[in-house]
Design a protein around this motif. Structure first.
Motif, PDB file in Angstrom:
ATOM      1  N   ASP A 169       0.647  -1.239   0.029  1.00  0.00           N
ATOM      2  CA  ASP A 169      -0.056  -0.007  -0.100  1.00  0.00           C
ATOM      3  C   ASP A 169       0.805   1.248  -0.121  1.00  0.00           C
ATOM      4  O   ASP A 169       1.900   1.448   0.605  1.00  0.00           O
ATOM      5  N   ASN A 171       1.408   4.783   1.159  1.00  0.00           N
ATOM      6  CA  ASN A 171       0.641   5.503   2.320  1.00  0.00           C
ATOM      7  C   ASN A 171       1.080   6.950   1.969  1.00  0.00           C
ATOM      8  O   ASN A 171       2.326   7.559   2.698  1.00  0.00           O
ATOM      9  N   ASN A 173      -1.278   9.109   3.070  1.00  0.00           N
ATOM     10  CA  ASN A 173      -2.227   9.941   4.136  1.00  0.00           C
ATOM     11  C   ASN A 173      -1.601   9.701   5.676  1.00  0.00           C
ATOM     12  O   ASN A 173      -1.760   8.508   6.046  1.00  0.00           O
ATOM     13  N   ASN A 176      -3.510   7.882   8.342  1.00  0.00           N
ATOM     14  CA  ASN A 176      -3.974   6.457   7.970  1.00  0.00           C
ATOM     15  C   ASN A 176      -3.741   5.777   9.293  1.00  0.00           C
ATOM     16  O   ASN A 176      -2.626   5.615   9.799  1.00  0.00           O
ATOM     17  N   ASN A 180      -0.028   3.195   7.526  1.00  0.00           N
ATOM     18  CA  ASN A 180       1.135   3.952   7.972  1.00  0.00           C
ATOM     19  C   ASN A 180       2.395   3.400   7.876  1.00  0.00           C
ATOM     20  O   ASN A 180       2.904   3.239   7.002  1.00  0.00           O
ATOM     21  N   HIS A 217      -4.627   0.263   0.121  1.00  0.00           N
ATOM     22  CA  HIS A 217      -5.461   0.788   1.450  1.00  0.00           C
ATOM     23  C   HIS A 217      -4.726   2.251   2.102  1.00  0.00           C
ATOM     24  O   HIS A 217      -4.629   2.217   3.184  1.00  0.00           O
ATOM     25  N   GLY A 218      -3.748   2.699   1.396  1.00  0.00           N
ATOM     26  CA  GLY A 218      -2.927   3.708   1.977  1.00  0.00           C
ATOM     27  C   GLY A 218      -3.456   5.059   2.147  1.00  0.00           C
ATOM     28  O   GLY A 218      -2.901   5.656   3.031  1.00  0.00           O
ATOM     29  N   ASP A 219      -4.468   5.496   1.415  1.00  0.00           N
ATOM     30  CA  ASP A 219      -4.961   6.591   1.513  1.00  0.00           C
ATOM     31  C   ASP A 219      -6.560   6.689   1.972  1.00  0.00           C
ATOM     32  O   ASP A 219      -7.372   6.823   1.589  1.00  0.00           O
ATOM     33  N   THR A 220      -6.497   6.122   3.446  1.00  0.00           N
ATOM     34  CA  THR A 220      -7.928   5.968   3.827  1.00  0.00           C
ATOM     35  C   THR A 220      -7.487   6.291   5.377  1.00  0.00           C
ATOM     36  O   THR A 220      -6.613   6.639   5.740  1.00  0.00           O
ATOM     37  N   ASP A 221      -8.637   7.070   5.962  1.00  0.00           N
ATOM     38  CA  ASP A 221      -8.614   7.587   7.422  1.00  0.00           C
ATOM     39  C   ASP A 221      -9.516   6.498   8.272  1.00  0.00           C
ATOM     40  O   ASP A 221      -9.959   7.006   9.559  1.00  0.00           O
ATOM     41  N   ASP A 223     -10.164   2.500   9.780  1.00  0.00           N
ATOM     42  CA  ASP A 223      -9.465   1.113   9.797  1.00  0.00           C
ATOM     43  C   ASP A 223     -10.450   0.025   9.418  1.00  0.00           C
ATOM     44  O   ASP A 223     -11.566   0.111  10.138  1.00  0.00           O
ATOM     45  N   GLU A 242      -2.614   3.585  -6.720  1.00  0.00           N
ATOM     46  CA  GLU A 242      -2.516   2.587  -5.801  1.00  0.00           C
ATOM     47  C   GLU A 242      -2.334   1.322  -6.318  1.00  0.00           C
ATOM     48  O   GLU A 242      -1.770   0.422  -5.895  1.00  0.00           O
TER      49      GLU A 242
END
Length: 569
Positions: A169, A171, A173, A176, A180, A217-221, A223, A242
């Motif tokens: 991923d 990252n 963000n 994240n 992270n 899944h790197g640019d999500t806030d 879980d 991505e």
């Protein structure tokens, strides 16, 4: 460019170690070819047994004998395809693996979340390699390849044959909460280079690997363990950013891909549908468009991100309908198998859908040499997975990750004979870093400030500093997982701001994103980033301070306008 820059670098290494143990050639063509052993085992399986091969159950060995026995009962009754090991001890794990394999008609896939090696689940008894964020700073991918080989050796010695790693991923963000520091960073090519080295090392060592978490899944806030994240990016953005590492590593022969639980409207407009349950994402995008022919794993099927909207076993059926080969950690495997058999009767699935997957899974087990399975030898197990050569490699990785920001002028100007204050902030006792420096700085004093130090505590240290000619400051995050913000109170943060303006040398043993939460720290002329609060990182930083190591790492992420991706001297 990637093939020239990376693939050729490891071509000789791959040729030297391609036939390791019981490997039987390149994995992807092997599992997509007919084999007599596969056919002979397949022909002994009932319809229910075939479906069961698609499921992997959770097991721990730190929850007591009753728990271990309960897993044994499930495996004996359901004859599942594999297990996923979590916390426990090496010997207890090996004993459980031997017992579980003995109870299984078909040898089990034994998987482990080992992104930083066995220490990810057994930190108190095995070695932990650096987190992937630290590896992202390393400029010598051959070290990461060697790490992959060593991890494969550890896993196989314990009886484990699948590693759910590497994380590829991207990252980008800083907020994240789930990826992270587990990512190699924000640059897609750097992530791909590091991911290739790690993956290739493990596969050349005879281990199955699984890239995760597709499609990124790197640019999500959010879980996905607790809720369903939504990616609102365009299909073009996802394809170019991505999915880039997945695409390139699939071309390089990736053995497995783990599919994440995320809702992605630009790829599938079905409301609340996780990517792991989307036929378009798993079959059309991953398998057809990206050409993936290896094993497709779901992320854990007991996560809220997948069962929130598809409860009571429906998620399991939909995961198979989507095109996944192996389902990790169903909430109830017996119920899931019944649901799949019912779906076959209803015409939602065909028996051929199941048979094709089962033959591929059996071929993977054959590639691993499980046709001649031997019990794990318990003699000298602890010593064998805590080897001196691995410890030395671990230190080399830490050394190679050291990243110097701003200037080395203050470090080069340090005088070992002058009165020196060495301050460790964020811990409650003298640190390894301070101990390492103490023998060389003849006229020094150590100070410790907890993350919640009072104004009086800080004032006492501040008043002492007038007695010293030079100050070295270490910033620690002593939590097990380094987060993007430090748990320091306002008083401690203000003191760090003052120290940064005093020509102090700063060493950061924390998530690099944490620097953004320390306004004024950019004033420090010399900032050494150590990425995590680990003895190997503290020893590496001490080597830099003592001028026995030249830092060569580069920031794998952008922190703020002062510290950007690629910075480092």
């Amino acid at each position: 460019m990637l093939k020239k820059a990376v693939f050729i670098v490891f071509a000789l290494l791959s040729l030297c170690s391609w036939v390791v143990g019981q490997q039987r050639g390149a994995f992807i063509p092997f599992i997509n070819t007919q084999h007599a052993w596969v056919d002979s085992v397949f022909n002994t399986l009932s319809q229910r047994d075939k479906v069961a091969q698609l499921f992997m159950v959770r097991t721990h060995t730190n929850l007591g004998q009753r728990y271990i026995d309960s897993v044994a009962d499930v495996l004996q009754r359901e004859q599942l395809g594999g297990i996923v090991l979590f916390q426990g001890g090496p010997v207890r794990h090996a004993q459980a693996i031997n017992r579980y394999q003995q109870l299984s008609k078909v040898p089990l896939l034994v998987a482990f979340d080992g992104e930083w090696g066995l220490g990810m689940r057994m930190a108190d008894s095995t070695l932990s390699f650096p987190y992937q964020m630290a590896l992202g700073a390393i400029q010598n991918e051959a070290l990461i390849y060697q790490m992959g080989l060593e991890i494969a050796r550890d896993f196989k010695r314990l009886g484990v044959n699948v590693n759910f790693a590497p994380v590829v991923d991207i990252n980008n963000n800083p907020r994240n909460p789930v990826i992270n520091f587990r990512s190699f960073g924000e640059d897609k090519q750097n992530v791909t280079r590091k991911g290739f080295a790690y993956m290739r090392g493990m596969m050349d060592g005879g281990l199955l690997t699984s890239l995760k978490h597709f499609p990124g899944h790197g640019d999500t806030d959010v879980d996905s363990h607790y809720d369903l994240p939504q990616l609102k990016f365009t299909a073009g953005r996802l394809d170019s950013l991505e999915m880039y590492p997945f695409r390139e590593l699939i071309k390089a022969g990736a053995s497995g891909v783990m599919v994440a639980h995320m809702n992605i409207p630009s790829l599938d407009k079905t409301p609340n549908l996780p990517s792991s349950l989307s036929k378009h994402i798993v079959t059309n995008v991953l398998k057809k468009r990206l050409g993936f022919q290896g094993l497709t794993f779901t992320d854990a099927m007991d996560m809220k991100g997948v069962v929130k909207h598809f409860p009571n076993g429906e998620a399991d059926v939909r995961a198979i309908l989507a095109g996944n080969d192996l389902l990790e950690l169903s909430q109830n495997s017996a119920r899931a198998i019944d649901k799949v058999l019912q779906a076959i009767k209803q015409g939602r699935l065909t028996q051929q859908d199941i048979d094709d997957r089962v033959k591929k899974i059996l071929a993977a087990k054959y590639w691993l040499g499980l046709d001649t399975l031997r019990p794990v030898n318990l003699n000298h197990l602890y010593q064998d997975i805590n080897r001196r050569q691995t410890q030395l490699l671990n230190q080399r990785l830490a050394d190679a990750s050291m990243t110097l920001l701003n200037s080395d002028s203050l470090i080069n100007a340090l005088n070992y004979n002058k009165r020196t204050a060495i301050i460790s902030v964020g811990v409650t006792q003298i640190s390894e870093f301070q101990n390492m420096l103490g023998w060389r700085f003849d006229n020094h004093m150590n100070y410790v400030l907890s993350p919640h130090a009072t104004a009086d505590d800080v004032a006492a240290v501040a008043s002492e500093l007038t007695r010293y000619s030079q100050v070295i400051v270490a910033i620690h995050d002593d939590r097990i997982r380094p987060r993007s913000t430090l748990p320091y109170n306002g008083t401690v943060r203000l003191f760090l701001n003052e120290l940064a303006g005093m020509n102090s040398v700063f060493c950061v043993f924390a998530n690099p994103y944490a620097l953004a939460g320390l306004p004024g720290v950019e004033q420090a002329k010399s900032i050494l980033v150590g990425y995590q609060n680990d003895p190997i990182m503290q020893r590496a930083a001490a080597k830099v301070i003592l001028r026995r190591l030249t830092p060569s790492g580069r920031l794998p992420v952008t922190i703020n306008s002062f510290f950007r991706y690629g910075d480092g001297r």
